[in-house]
Design a protein around this motif. Sequence first.
Motif, PDB file in Angstrom:
ATOM      1  N   ARG A   1       4.622   8.870  -7.297  1.00 44.16           N
ATOM      2  CA  ARG A   1       3.480   8.105  -6.793  1.00 44.16           C
ATOM      3  C   ARG A   1       2.956   7.158  -7.879  1.00 44.16           C
ATOM      4  O   ARG A   1       2.688   7.568  -9.012  1.00 44.16           O
ATOM      5  N   GLY A   2       2.833   5.878  -7.533  1.00 40.13           N
ATOM      6  CA  GLY A   2       2.300   4.897  -8.469  1.00 40.13           C
ATOM      7  C   GLY A   2       3.286   4.410  -9.511  1.00 40.13           C
ATOM      8  O   GLY A   2       2.911   3.658 -10.409  1.00 40.13           O
TER       9      GLY A   2
ATOM     10  N   ASP B   1       0.824  -1.209   0.000  1.00 34.23           N
ATOM     11  CA  ASP B   1       0.000   0.000   0.000  1.00 34.23           C
ATOM     12  C   ASP B   1       0.856   1.256   0.000  1.00 34.23           C
ATOM     13  O   ASP B   1       1.755   1.419   0.823  1.00 34.23           O
ATOM     14  N   GLU B   2       0.564   2.140  -0.932  1.00 33.14           N
ATOM     15  CA  GLU B   2       1.277   3.395  -1.162  1.00 33.14           C
ATOM     16  C   GLU B   2       2.723   3.180  -1.605  1.00 33.14           C
ATOM     17  O   GLU B   2       3.525   4.106  -1.592  1.00 33.14           O
ATOM     18  N   THR B   3       3.034   1.950  -2.020  1.00 36.11           N
ATOM     19  CA  THR B   3       4.346   1.659  -2.604  1.00 36.11           C
ATOM     20  C   THR B   3       4.145   1.025  -3.975  1.00 36.11           C
ATOM     21  O   THR B   3       4.346   1.668  -4.997  1.00 36.11           O
TER      22      THR B   3
ATOM     23  N   SER C   1      -1.165   2.774  -5.127  1.00 31.13           N
ATOM     24  CA  SER C   1      -1.445   4.020  -4.421  1.00 31.13           C
ATOM     25  C   SER C   1      -2.886   4.430  -4.645  1.00 31.13           C
ATOM     26  O   SER C   1      -3.369   4.428  -5.779  1.00 31.13           O
TER      27      SER C   1
ATOM     28  N   ASN D   1      -5.593   2.418  -6.341  1.00 30.51           N
ATOM     29  CA  ASN D   1      -5.367   1.341  -5.375  1.00 30.51           C
ATOM     30  C   ASN D   1      -5.211  -0.027  -6.029  1.00 30.51           C
ATOM     31  O   ASN D   1      -5.470  -1.060  -5.407  1.00 30.51           O
TER      32      ASN D   1
ATOM     33  N   ASP E   1       7.206   2.833   2.294  1.00 26.06           N
ATOM     34  CA  ASP E   1       6.872   4.242   2.522  1.00 26.06           C
ATOM     35  C   ASP E   1       6.732   4.622   3.989  1.00 26.06           C
ATOM     36  O   ASP E   1       6.615   5.798   4.309  1.00 26.06           O
TER      37      ASP E   1
END
Length: 411
Positions: free
Chosen positions: A391-392, A99-101, A104, A110, A348
Amino acid sequence: MERYDALFRLYDEFDTDTLRAYKDFVDLFPPVDSRVALDHWQSASDDMEDRKDAIRDAFDAGETYADVAAHATRDQAFTALDLYNSYGRPVNALVLDVDETLRSAGGTDNEIPRETLHLLTEFHERGVPIVVCTGQTLENVKGFAIQGLGNALVHSGDVSIVYEAGTGVFTPGHGADTKRLLYEDLDEEIRDAFDEIRSRVLSDAPEELRRCTHLQGNEFNVTMKPNFETGSPDAVAVIDDALVHMLNLLGETVAGEGASAGPDWARAHYAAEDPEIRGVLESRDDTADCDPADVPEDVRATFERVDVAYYEGDAAEIGSLELNKVVGVEAALEVLGVDDPFALVMGDSKSDLRVMKWVAEHDAGIAAAPEHASRDVLDHVIRTDELIFDRGKAGDVLRTVYALDRLASLG
């Protein structure tokens, strides 16, 4: 300098951008039942091979340079060579937060991008073990891992899942070592405390908090999650409430009956340990009426074995400091047979930072983080190899490391 010269020549003399575009199209082309589409795919595949053949013919190690050009941009390839010159070895394991790595909420809806999933399959095909390292439950991780990577890959014996931030390790295909419940090694006092907290955390919560949160279905850790979109103002507010409630409950549990100061002791101790927790307590005027030094020695000794984690707008969690992602990763690598690891660690959060620091201290890998990672994580990554990605865009770092491994194969 020969390899640098070769890379300069590779990216100056050949249209690597077009080659890479063909490679991505061929690899990520969705299954369709259309003769026109399949003809287009075949044409792109043939053109890709022609371009790779030209590179193969131009270099002594042409196959390697063609593969590098098909995967990595110019900057990624030169970063890969810099990393090889710094460490002198390839990456032989991937340790990946989710998650968030890898995915995102703000950058990939997601979902783990298909590009990232395909790159992971390529690492797997080259014999690089994958350790998925997350705070999520095992069932959640297994579900999206099988959906994204395929059942055969997940059960190949080269994939391990460290779940609930290190309380357990699941490595299919390894007999008695397939599932290791690391929390069973904790002593009875700690396990009893967690059992009590788990049984009371919702029933003892204020009505509004019960209505606005739920418990993550963990095997051991106690994690309160918001019934709102992660990161939204409502989620931030309710997780702040959950943090205070969990601190108070932890204090009551550890101090025991008759010790009314237990909640104060917990708030004092953890505020001193974690600036983020202190900030939440101060913003709510919920700071303790005592100093950390006032906490009795036996209570402090237990607090020092229990972790309270705060993830703004996402979760408040109580876990064991004797069990963390480092412990889980060590166990996973042992089961996978990686005796001398040099891992890429991507993450993260503070729990990922522990793994990053562990590999740095043991010369056992490199670290990468998304641009929106916690400040401490970014500080560490910038001080080491500066592998920060958008991000992403975890695939950007995976491409760099793929190029590193290919260049390292030249010896």
